[in-house]
Design a protein around this motif. Structure first.
Motif, mmCIF file in Angstrom:
data_model
loop_
_atom_site.group_PDB
_atom_site.id
_atom_site.type_symbol
_atom_site.label_atom_id
_atom_site.label_comp_id
_atom_site.label_asym_id
_atom_site.label_seq_id
_atom_site.Cartn_x
_atom_site.Cartn_y
_atom_site.Cartn_z
ATOM 1 N N ASP A 71 0.900 -0.950 -0.003
ATOM 2 C CA ASP A 71 -0.005 0.044 -0.032
ATOM 3 C C ASP A 71 0.843 1.291 0.064
ATOM 4 O O ASP A 71 0.534 2.310 -0.598
ATOM 5 C CB ASP A 71 -0.957 0.122 1.278
ATOM 6 C CG ASP A 71 -2.198 0.861 0.953
ATOM 7 O OD1 ASP A 71 -2.581 0.823 -0.367
ATOM 8 O OD2 ASP A 71 -2.685 1.825 1.723
ATOM 9 N N ARG A 74 1.651 1.638 -3.576
ATOM 10 C CA ARG A 74 0.690 2.386 -4.351
ATOM 11 C C ARG A 74 0.285 3.774 -3.710
ATOM 12 O O ARG A 74 0.302 4.646 -4.901
ATOM 13 C CB ARG A 74 -0.731 1.677 -3.782
ATOM 14 C CG ARG A 74 -1.895 2.024 -4.239
ATOM 15 C CD ARG A 74 -3.236 1.870 -3.458
ATOM 16 N NE ARG A 74 -3.249 2.301 -2.109
ATOM 17 C CZ ARG A 74 -3.437 3.588 -1.726
ATOM 18 N NH1 ARG A 74 -3.932 4.428 -2.671
ATOM 19 N NH2 ARG A 74 -3.299 4.022 -0.144
ATOM 20 N N GLN A 78 0.621 7.134 -6.551
ATOM 21 C CA GLN A 78 -0.297 8.132 -6.807
ATOM 22 C C GLN A 78 -0.064 9.704 -6.246
ATOM 23 O O GLN A 78 -0.793 10.293 -6.192
ATOM 24 C CB GLN A 78 -1.836 7.629 -6.089
ATOM 25 C CG GLN A 78 -2.162 6.288 -6.718
ATOM 26 C CD GLN A 78 -3.412 5.776 -5.971
ATOM 27 O OE1 GLN A 78 -3.836 6.172 -4.657
ATOM 28 N NE2 GLN A 78 -4.000 4.534 -6.531
#
Length: 217
Positions: A71, A74, A78
């Motif tokens: 995560d 991720r 982003q």
């Protein structure tokens, strides 16, 4: 929310929590490495220093596979802000969020001392509160801080202003005197010095708090 990761062997998470929660009045959560997601309101992820998994195999190499790191990757991809300090820097390179590797210090010894540093670039969120070429002093404490990358990568780092922090007198053999770099998008920063250990004048100076504060302004 400042999300501070905690692995087996992490030892600087409480220092970082004190800096952000007590001194900078931020909401903080310590995130255990087995968690699979960051808090939804995370505005900064901090991977603090220590010896994740005892630095077995290679510094940061095992932590890179912890569930929470998926995560974090991720979140970084982003555009989320990620700060990796010492072992955190090593984890970022192992996770390929930053280029290069951190090798054993050139003298093969653990180094622990106050280190003079030079602010190399300020066109980024992490060091925007300083002046370019400003000299600061932060503690270092590492055995694997010798930054290495191939010549093409080093050229790219220089061209894109990704070398953010350098050593005034290189203690570990790092190429280009590199003490800290960021990614091309300038939202992921890894450095070997410990800003969380320089947050109060009572204990030697607060030059590190300036860096941490710039990420929550």
């Amino acid at each position: 929310m400042i999300a501070i990761l905690q692995f087996l062997g992490t030892n600087c998470e409480r220092d970082m929590q004190y800096a952000y929660q007590t001194l900078l009045k931020q909401e903080v959560a310590i995130i255990w490495h087995k968690e699979k997601s960051l808090p939804s309101n995370t505005k900064l992820v901090v991977i603090p220093g220590g010896f994740s998994y005892g630095d077995y195999l290679r510094s940061g190499a095992i932590a890179r596979f912890a569930p929470i790191m998926q995560d974090v990757i991720r979140y970084a991809n982003q555009g989320g802000l990620v700060l990796g300090i010492c072992n955190g820097f090593q984890i970022l390179t192992e996770s390929k969020l930053l280029p290069g590797v951190l090798k054993r210090n050139i003298n093969l010894s653990f180094i622990s001392k106050q280190q003079n540093l030079i602010i190399a670039n300020t066109d980024n969120k992490f060091l925007s509160a300083y002046n370019k070429n400003q000299k600061i002093t932060l503690p270092i404490a590492h055995a694997d801080g010798n930054y290495f990358a191939d010549s093409k990568t080093l050229e790219s780092l220089e061209e894109n202003h990704q070398i953010l922090l350098t050593y005034e007198d290189n203690p570990n053999g790092s190429l280009k005197n590199i003490a800290g770099i960021c990614n091309k998008e300038k939202n992921v920063f890894g450095l070997m010095p410990h800003p969380e250990r320089a947050i109060e004048k009572l204990i030697g100076g607060d030059q590190g708090l300036i860096m941490l504060k710039s990420l929550c302004d």
